[in-house]
Design an enzyme around this catalytic site. Structure first.
Site, PDB file in Angstrom:
ATOM      1  N   ASN A  91      13.934  33.936  62.165  1.00  0.00           N
ATOM      2  CA  ASN A  91      12.903  33.902  61.133  1.00  0.00           C
ATOM      3  C   ASN A  91      11.596  33.300  61.622  1.00  0.00           C
ATOM      4  O   ASN A  91      10.527  33.629  61.126  1.00  0.00           O
ATOM      5  CB  ASN A  91      13.426  33.081  59.944  1.00  0.00           C
ATOM      6  CG  ASN A  91      12.312  32.634  59.039  1.00  0.00           C
ATOM      7  OD1 ASN A  91      11.720  33.439  58.327  1.00  0.00           O
ATOM      8  ND2 ASN A  91      11.974  31.351  59.080  1.00  0.00           N
ATOM      9  N   TYR A 156      -0.427  39.231  65.127  1.00  0.00           N
ATOM     10  CA  TYR A 156       0.721  39.175  64.225  1.00  0.00           C
ATOM     11  C   TYR A 156       1.256  40.589  63.977  1.00  0.00           C
ATOM     12  O   TYR A 156       2.466  40.831  64.074  1.00  0.00           O
ATOM     13  CB  TYR A 156       0.302  38.524  62.900  1.00  0.00           C
ATOM     14  CG  TYR A 156       1.464  38.204  61.989  1.00  0.00           C
ATOM     15  CD1 TYR A 156       2.211  37.035  62.177  1.00  0.00           C
ATOM     16  CD2 TYR A 156       1.810  39.043  60.941  1.00  0.00           C
ATOM     17  CE1 TYR A 156       3.273  36.733  61.336  1.00  0.00           C
ATOM     18  CE2 TYR A 156       2.872  38.747  60.098  1.00  0.00           C
ATOM     19  CZ  TYR A 156       3.596  37.582  60.301  1.00  0.00           C
ATOM     20  OH  TYR A 156       4.644  37.290  59.467  1.00  0.00           O
TER      21      TYR A 156
END
Lengths: 247, 79
Positions: A91, A156
């Site tokens: 995560n 990202y």
């Protein structure tokens, strides 16, 4: 309970989606190794409370995912327990404010990739050995809707797209060991990371969102529980989009 | 059981071969010792000797003989 008797390793647990995954998985009977960057009294108490409430073990492991040696040390600490790992949730991630590539230093790109891609890959390389030994397991990567629509900054969006390629390839490589590998691509979610998103970007995201709202961390965590559990036993190499329906 | 016996047993179990096939055996020379078989062999060896092999060693482990060399040099397993 969907995960009774299983052991999960979850990275980036101190807040947001990672903390929600930890909460949901322990509630479903899983014991957990909770990876966080540094010791924190409030989080320690939180883990103890989960442990007591659900009758599972929650052990904290500290690692700075910017540092590969720390990632290796954390994996070794977990593997040394000889506990069979059933679930790995990759995560951990970092996002920076939106900016154009022309205004992005390459150092920022490398730092983002180190945390969002390389360290997770290294950690998976090490932890998956335990799963190979048990010849079963489920690995869940947190990608992002930005991997599909470029809805975040360049490093990202690109890093989260790289994760999807990794998931496809790992599913092929680990399938022979009975290990499933899938990804979740959340849309804009109400976390601290979502909080760095500018109002302009949020408004643009909401205008394309069928449900016209941000996701809650628990809504992403529920998808992680599904992918970790036997409910998804015939799924591998897939990406589950949990984004309120992006147009 | 001696370390050599444990080492041989790991190959026999993980790759489902017989002991007489071991001398000179190289990675990918037989169907069972493919990349999947290799990781199974590594797991069996790690259990047998209670070690955790580094990724570089897993990559370098190219034959029955080379494996012995790596275990002796990097993990202090005496044969």
């Amino acid at each position: 309970m969907l995960l009774e008797g299983k052991t999960a390793v979850i990275t980036g647990c101190s807040r947001g989606i990672g903390k929600a995954v930890l909460n949901r998985m322990t509630a479903q009977g899983a014991s957990a190794f909770a990876l966080v960057r540094r010791e924190d009294a409030a989080f320690t108490e939180h883990c103890a409370a989960l442990s007591e409430k659900y009758g599972v073990d929650v052990r904290m492991v500290y690692a700075d995912f910017e540092n590969e040696n720390a990632v290796t040390a954390a994996a070794r600490e977990i593997l040394k327990t000889k506990e069979r790992i059933d679930i790995l949730v990759n995560n951990i991630g970092v996002a920076f404010p939106q900016r154009m590539l022309a205004m992005t230093p390459m150092e920022a790109v490398k730092r983002s990739f180190q945390i969002n891609v390389f360290s997770g890959m290294l950690f998976t390389q090490l932890i998956s050995k335990s799963m190979m030994r048990g010849r079963r397991g489920s690995i869940v990567f947190l990608s992002s809707s930005a991997a599909f629509d470029g809805g975040a900054n360049i490093e990202y969006s690109a890093g989260k797209a790289a994760v999807l390629g990794e998931v496809r390839r790992l599913a092929v490589e680990l399938g022979g060991f009975g290990i499933r590998v899938n990804a979740i691509a959340p849309g804009l979610t109400d976390t601290d990371m979502g909080g760095i998103t500018s109002e302009e970007v949020k408004a643009a995201a909401m205008s394309r969102n069928i449900m016209k709202r941000m996701g809650e961390p628990e809504e992403i965590a529920d998808a992680a529980v599904f992918l970790a559990s036997d409910l998804s036993r015939f799924m591998t190499g897939q990406t589950l989009r949990v984004d309120g329906g992006l147009l | 059981m001696t370390n050599l016996e444990k080492y041989n047993q790991a190959f026999v179990e993980a790759l489902e071969i017989t002991e007489d096939q071991l001398p000179g055996l190289e990675y990918q020379a037989i169907e069972q010792w493919d990349s999947v078989g290799h990781m199974g062999l590594v797991a069996t060896l790690e259990d047998a000797f209670d070690i955790m092999m580094d990724t570089d060693d897993i990559i370098d482990f190219s034959s029955y003989e080379k494996g012995k060399e790596i275990l002796a040099k990097n993990y202090q397993i005496e044969f």
